[in-house]
Design a protein around this motif. Structure first.
Motif, PDB file in Angstrom:
ATOM      1  N   PRO A   1      -3.038  -2.058  -3.997  1.00 38.55           N
ATOM      2  CA  PRO A   1      -3.260  -2.006  -5.445  1.00 38.55           C
ATOM      3  C   PRO A   1      -3.773  -3.301  -6.053  1.00 38.55           C
ATOM      4  CG  PRO A   1      -1.205  -0.938  -4.878  1.00 38.55           C
ATOM      5  CD  PRO A   1      -1.695  -1.614  -3.625  1.00 38.55           C
TER       6      PRO A   1
ATOM      7  N   ALA B   1       1.374  -4.024  -6.440  1.00 36.57           N
ATOM      8  CA  ALA B   1       0.462  -5.153  -6.333  1.00 36.57           C
ATOM      9  C   ALA B   1       1.289  -6.376  -5.946  1.00 36.57           C
ATOM     10  CB  ALA B   1      -0.245  -5.394  -7.655  1.00 36.57           C
TER      11      ALA B   1
ATOM     12  N   ASN C   1       2.798   1.430  -3.444  1.00 36.60           N
ATOM     13  CA  ASN C   1       2.000   1.272  -4.662  1.00 36.60           C
ATOM     14  C   ASN C   1       2.451   0.088  -5.519  1.00 36.60           C
ATOM     15  OD1 ASN C   1      -0.203   2.009  -6.243  1.00 36.60           O
ATOM     16  ND2 ASN C   1       1.093   3.203  -7.619  1.00 36.60           N
TER      17      ASN C   1
ATOM     18  N   ASN D   1      -6.025   0.117   1.926  1.00 38.53           N
ATOM     19  CA  ASN D   1      -6.107  -0.296   0.525  1.00 38.53           C
ATOM     20  C   ASN D   1      -4.843  -1.019   0.101  1.00 38.53           C
ATOM     21  OD1 ASN D   1      -7.498   2.758   0.474  1.00 38.53           O
ATOM     22  ND2 ASN D   1      -8.708   1.085  -0.325  1.00 38.53           N
TER      23      ASN D   1
ATOM     24  N   GLN E   1      -7.627  -2.396  -7.308  1.00 39.18           N
ATOM     25  CA  GLN E   1      -7.505  -1.996  -5.904  1.00 39.18           C
ATOM     26  C   GLN E   1      -8.425  -2.836  -5.026  1.00 39.18           C
ATOM     27  OE1 GLN E   1      -7.234   2.169  -4.894  1.00 39.18           O
ATOM     28  NE2 GLN E   1      -8.572   1.846  -3.148  1.00 39.18           N
ATOM     29  N   ASP E   2      -7.849  -3.347  -3.958  1.00 40.26           N
ATOM     30  CA  ASP E   2      -8.573  -4.125  -2.942  1.00 40.26           C
ATOM     31  C   ASP E   2      -9.206  -5.393  -3.499  1.00 40.26           C
ATOM     32  OD1 ASP E   2      -7.834  -2.160  -1.132  1.00 40.26           O
ATOM     33  OD2 ASP E   2      -9.686  -1.055  -1.409  1.00 40.26           O
TER      34      ASP E   2
ATOM     35  N   ASP F   1      -5.887   2.915 -13.802  1.00 38.91           N
ATOM     36  CA  ASP F   1      -5.585   3.325 -12.435  1.00 38.91           C
ATOM     37  C   ASP F   1      -6.575   2.698 -11.468  1.00 38.91           C
ATOM     38  OD1 ASP F   1      -3.448   4.877 -13.180  1.00 38.91           O
ATOM     39  OD2 ASP F   1      -4.543   6.773 -13.129  1.00 38.91           O
ATOM     40  N   ASN F   2      -6.060   2.095 -10.436  1.00 43.17           N
ATOM     41  CA  ASN F   2      -6.864   1.505  -9.352  1.00 43.17           C
ATOM     42  C   ASN F   2      -7.827   0.415  -9.807  1.00 43.17           C
ATOM     43  OD1 ASN F   2      -5.654   3.319  -7.504  1.00 43.17           O
ATOM     44  ND2 ASN F   2      -7.110   4.890  -8.126  1.00 43.17           N
TER      45      ASN F   2
ATOM     46  N   GLU G   1       0.829  -1.202   0.000  1.00 40.78           N
ATOM     47  CA  GLU G   1       0.000   0.000   0.000  1.00 40.78           C
ATOM     48  C   GLU G   1       0.866   1.255   0.000  1.00 40.78           C
ATOM     49  OE1 GLU G   1      -3.556   2.212   2.496  1.00 40.78           O
ATOM     50  OE2 GLU G   1      -2.402   0.655   3.498  1.00 40.78           O
TER      51      GLU G   1
END
Length: 120
Positions: A80, A56, A54, A78, A111-112, A107-108, A51
């Protein structure tokens, strides 16, 4: 946008080496390398690092990652994304999936989320 990947220490190092060779624009690090969490770092701490930096996470941990992700979401944190490799795919097939995702993601977009390869 290109995703950055942190490779879990239990994933074959071939993944990082092959992605670096095939697609040098993808930033990829491995747990235990310089400026990453040291080996044996607990999963929740690795997710915190992801997180903050940034990245994953790429892992083969299907058991505890869903629990750790749920805990992070409950705590309003959160990540990525978490990508789970598929043991039924060859290394080349998993690599192709990771490269495609990294280069084509918005972008995003992940995420999560926990994404089990392959995408389709």
């Amino acid at each position: 946008m290109t995703l950055n990947y942190l490779i879990d220490e239990n994933v074959n190092p071939l993944y990082a080496n092959q992605i670096r060779n095939r697609e040098p624009n993808i930033l990829i690090k491995v747990v235990g390398e310089k400026d990453t969490p040291p080996k044996s770092t607990l999963d929740p701490e690795i997710l915190c690092w992801c997180e903050e930096n940034n990245f994953a996470l790429v892992t083969n941990n299907r058991t505890s990652m869903p629990v750790h992700l749920a805990d992070r979401i409950t705590a309003s944190r959160n990540i990525p994304g978490i990508f789970i490799l598929n043991s039924n795919l060859s290394i080349d097939e998993n690599l192709a999936e990771l490269i495609l995702v990294a280069l084509a993601s918005e972008d995003n977009e992940y995420q999560d989320c926990i994404i089990y390869l392959p995408l389709n």
